[in-house]
Scaffold this active site. Structure first.
Site, PDB file in Angstrom:
ATOM      1  N   SER A  90       0.582  -1.524  -0.151  1.00  0.00           N
ATOM      2  CA  SER A  90      -0.086  -0.121  -0.025  1.00  0.00           C
ATOM      3  C   SER A  90       0.964   1.333  -0.100  1.00  0.00           C
ATOM      4  CB  SER A  90      -0.810   0.107   1.168  1.00  0.00           C
ATOM      5  OG  SER A  90      -1.643   1.428   1.671  1.00  0.00           O
ATOM      6  N   TYR A 103      -0.507  -0.901  10.465  1.00  0.00           N
ATOM      7  CA  TYR A 103      -0.589  -1.506   9.413  1.00  0.00           C
ATOM      8  C   TYR A 103      -0.045  -0.292   8.242  1.00  0.00           C
ATOM      9  CZ  TYR A 103      -3.338  -0.891   4.721  1.00  0.00           C
ATOM     10  OH  TYR A 103      -3.718  -1.317   3.746  1.00  0.00           O
TER      11      TYR A 103
END
Length: 404
Positions: A256, A286
């Site tokens: 990401s 994350y």
């Protein structure tokens, strides 16, 4: 005659020139004015080659005059023009010499146009929903054999049936296997089971599964969940499946753009890649896990380069509408509000499919992709000392847990 350099596009042929092909897959160019033929493009000066096989859905025959004719099996259309010419590509002088063919609006179906994946084998984690499901559906539509590695087997069986219904893929080509990324023992057992399904080789290993925005929880291995599910278990899985990865195999880590916002300051101070409860931030956990994905892909790309195994990472899209936001109502609201401005699932799966199948990426390894083209990773991801430390610490952690 118009000068070659007056052409609007580098690939566009000047007036009077035609592109043709030989049976063995070479492209040549014919000038209808001078009757001259040459192997190089009259504008770029580069040689071009076409795929060995016909595009997906095409067959070849001869007409009553013994001329070769090409038939589109889906539409019934016939042509004397070799359809492989639509997929001609320049011969590379360097492995990274390729142009951008797709962008952020491209879909996985567009990336796969004309690609025949019959006889290819792919394993996809997190493939019963969201981007993983769309990736599996797109590959299955083109004849790929797929192993769905997921924790929820009921949802997986349902996903397989839906894909068969939507794509007319053969159910025999779509199989499921149990994988719980919150357990390194489950990862080990799954890898052993994979060898009974794909005993010879694995063409594509797509590490797609992930969690986002979780409150602090620990796995049965006593590790913070986001860290283990998103990073450590996928790294372990890839290492265990190395035997099935051959020259030409591709490993794809779905990361990401969030990796650019990672913060490893406390991580190295405490010599612990997983965030502790007292320092825990769901978003930072994350971000860090996605950085670890990019780093792991780069480290494995170096480790396996001599074997011809290509390892790359990618960003699928920002806040795509998936189950990733299910952990908290505020995340679900945020994802809902931006939905009109984000990619569809087909668009979000495009970069994964591109990294796993694009012909121009043959031999390309250690890159990070976004919108179906490579781009520079974050400074942390490019730092070789940090990358080596993350890899070594991860490896030691895997070894320590595996011994218990």
């Amino acid at each position: 005659m118009q000068n070659v350099l007056d052409s609007d596009s580098e690939d566009e042929l000047p007036p009077g020139w035609e592109e043709k092909s030989t049976e063995d897959g070479n492209v040549y160019f014919v000038n209808s004015y001078t009757k001259k033929t040459q192997w190089t493009h009259p504008h770029t000066g580069c040689k071009k080659v076409i795929p060995k096989d016909l595009p997906f859905g095409w067959s070849k025959t001869v007409d009553e005059t013994s001329k070769t004719i090409y038939v589109n099996r889906e539409t019934g259309n016939k042509t004397y023009v070799d359809p492989r010419l639509a997929f001609a590509k320049e011969e590379k002088k360097h492995v990274h010499d390729f142009r951008q063919r797709f962008d952020g609006s491209s879909t996985a179906y567009q990336v796969l146009h004309g690609v025949d994946l019959s006889g290819k084998y792919a394993l996809i984690t997190g493939s019963n929903t969201g981007i993983g499901y769309e990736t599996a559906k797109s590959l299955a539509r083109h004849g790929c054999n797929i192993l769905f590695a997921n924790r929820n087997m009921e949802a997986t069986d349902k996903a397989i049936k839906e894909i068969v219904k939507e794509t007319n893929a053969s159910e025999e080509n779509l199989k499921s296997i149990y994988l719980d990324l919150a357990s390194l023992e489950s990862v080990k057992q799954c890898a052993q089971a994979v060898e009974t399904v794909f005993s010879d080789h694995l063409d594509m290993l797509i590490l797609n599964a992930g969690v986002f925005g979780l409150p602090y929880t620990e796995t049965q291995d006593k590790l913070e969940t986001t860290f283990q599910v998103n990073h450590l278990s996928h790294m372990y899985f890839a290492l265990l499946l190395e035997r099935l990865l051959k020259r030409g195999s591709r490993v794809v880590f779905v990361s990401s753009e969030s990796h650019r916002f990672a913060n490893l300051t406390n991580i190295f101070t405490n010599q612990n890649l997983a965030m502790t409860k007292d320092q825990y931030s769901a978003m930072m956990a994350y971000n860090n896990s996605k950085l670890y994905n990019v780093i792991t892909a780069k480290m494995l790309s170096e480790k396996w380069k001599a074997k011809g195994i290509c390892v790359n990472s990618l960003h699928p899209g920002n806040m795509v509408s998936t189950n990733l936001s299910k952990s908290w109502w505020l995340y679900r609201l945020a994802f809902f509000l931006v939905r009109p401005f984000t990619k569809s699932l087909q668009q979000a799966a495009a970069t994964t499919v591109y990294a796993a199948t694009a012909s121009e990426l043959e031999g390309v390894t250690g890159l990070y992709f976004n919108n179906c083209f490579y781009c520079e990773e974050s400074a942390l991801a490019r730092d070789k000392e940090i990358a080596q430390a993350v890899y070594d610490m991860s490896l030691r952690l895997i070894e320590d847990i595996s011994k218990t």
